[in-house]
Design an enzyme around this catalytic site. Structure first.
Site, short mmCIF file in Angstrom:
data_model
loop_
_atom_site.label_atom_id
_atom_site.label_comp_id
_atom_site.label_asym_id
_atom_site.label_seq_id
_atom_site.Cartn_x
_atom_site.Cartn_y
_atom_site.Cartn_z
CE LYS A 112 -3.82 -2.31 2.51
NZ LYS A 112 -4.72 -2.21 3.70
CG PHE A 160 -13.21 1.77 8.13
CD1 PHE A 160 -12.69 1.12 7.03
CD2 PHE A 160 -13.88 1.02 9.09
CE1 PHE A 160 -12.82 -0.25 6.86
CE2 PHE A 160 -14.03 -0.36 8.93
CZ PHE A 160 -13.50 -0.99 7.81
CB THR A 200 -7.46 -6.39 9.86
OG1 THR A 200 -7.83 -7.56 9.12
CG2 THR A 200 -7.92 -5.15 9.13
NE ARG A 240 -2.35 -6.23 6.98
CZ ARG A 240 -3.55 -6.67 6.69
NH1 ARG A 240 -4.19 -7.50 7.51
NH2 ARG A 240 -4.15 -6.31 5.57
CG ASN A 280 -3.41 -2.81 7.13
OD1 ASN A 280 -3.32 -2.32 6.01
ND2 ASN A 280 -4.50 -3.42 7.56
CG HIS A 320 -5.12 -6.37 -0.13
ND1 HIS A 320 -6.30 -6.45 0.57
CD2 HIS A 320 -5.23 -7.27 -1.14
CE1 HIS A 320 -7.09 -7.34 -0.02
NE2 HIS A 320 -6.45 -7.85 -1.06
P1 IDP Z 1 -7.77 -7.19 5.57
O1 IDP Z 1 -6.97 -6.13 4.83
O2 IDP Z 1 -7.03 -7.75 6.75
O3 IDP Z 1 -8.32 -8.26 4.66
P2 IDP Z 1 -10.44 -5.99 5.59
O4 IDP Z 1 -11.49 -6.23 6.62
O5 IDP Z 1 -10.63 -6.58 4.24
O6 IDP Z 1 -9.03 -6.43 6.22
O7 IDP Z 1 -10.29 -4.41 5.47
C1 IDP Z 1 -9.56 -3.82 4.43
C2 IDP Z 1 -8.72 -2.68 4.98
O8 IDP Z 1 -9.58 -1.69 5.58
C3 IDP Z 1 -7.77 -3.08 6.09
O9 IDP Z 1 -6.57 -3.62 5.62
C4 IDP Z 1 -7.56 -1.76 6.81
O10 IDP Z 1 -6.61 -0.94 6.12
C5 IDP Z 1 -8.94 -1.12 6.72
N1 IDP Z 1 -9.76 -1.45 7.89
C6 IDP Z 1 -10.42 -2.61 8.13
N2 IDP Z 1 -11.10 -2.57 9.29
C7 IDP Z 1 -10.87 -1.34 9.80
C8 IDP Z 1 -11.33 -0.67 11.00
O11 IDP Z 1 -12.07 -1.22 11.83
N3 IDP Z 1 -10.87 0.59 11.18
C9 IDP Z 1 -10.07 1.23 10.29
N4 IDP Z 1 -9.63 0.65 9.16
C10 IDP Z 1 -10.02 -0.62 8.91
MG MG Z 2 -9.79 -8.20 3.19
#
Ligand code: IDP
Ligand code: MG
Length: 168
Positions: free
Chosen positions: A11, A59, A98, A109, A123, A126
């Site tokens: 990212k 978000f 995450t 991460r 983080n 992806h």
């Molecule tokens: P992942 O990247 O671990 O698969 P996802 O739930 O698909 O997690 O969420 C995509 C991205 O959205 C995350 O990598 C993170 O950058 C952001 N994100 C997810 N959940 C939250 C949250 O609760 N607060 C703020 N950002 C979040």
């Molecule tokens: Mg995801």
């Protein structure tokens, strides 16, 4: 466990913090093969498609600003496809949780992520979570000719109406 493909995106914070090499080195611990890689300028349209499943989250807008590079003033990401035995699980485990504060410290991460005051989970990486998601994401980010393996079925089309650029 069969061989699989998975999408990895480094990212904008990863590129901005000059972590690309470190992250690729960590990923190489898996001994998986890189079968596609490119630097991508992420449009709002691509961001919204990639994160379509999160469109209702509070978000979401910040997340789109994050992945398009709006937050970091740098609109590049590095997109890669890794391929091999249990690729999705191996890369997902190495990436970590995450929420970077909950991620195991030795994961990517855990090492490099942080939470911004705005609440965005910055983080750095992806990764696809499961096979259907990997296929959807790889097809979204890459054309068949970008990938050195025949991962998914293709069809031939003739597109004379499509304007494309060649070197002048
Ligand atoms: P992942 O990247 O671990 O698969 P996802 O739930 O698909 O997690 O969420 C995509 C991205 O959205 C995350 O990598 C993170 O950058 C952001 N994100 C997810 N959940 C939250 C949250 O609760 N607060 C703020 N950002 C979040
Ligand atoms: Mg995801």
């Amino acid at each position: 466990m069969a061989e699989q493909a998975t999408l990895v995106i480094i990212k904008p914070d990863g590129l901005k913090k000059s972590l690309t090499g470190n992250i690729l080195t960590r990923l190489s611990e898996t001994r998986l093969k890189i079968v596609a890689a490119k630097v991508v300028r992420v449009s709002r349209e691509l961001a919204e498609k990639h994160y379509a499943h999160l469109a209702k989250k509070p978000f979401f807008e910040e997340l789109v600003r994050y992945i398009t590079g709006d937050l970091h003033g740098d609109n590049r990401v590095l997109a890669l496809v890794y391929w091999g035995e249990n690729a999705i699980g191996k890369i997902h485990d190495l990436a970590g949780a995450t929420n970077p504060e909950q991620a195991v410290p030795t994961t990517i991460r855990g090492q490099y992520g942080r939470i911004l005051t705005s609440g965005v989970f910055e983080n750095v990486i992806h990764t696809s979570s499961e096979p259907e998601e990997a296929e959807r994401e790889i097809k979204l980010w890459f054309e068949p000719h970008d990938i050195v393996l025949d991962l998914y079925p293709v069809r031939e089309v003739l597109t004379p109406e499509r304007k494309s650029q060649v070197w002048a």
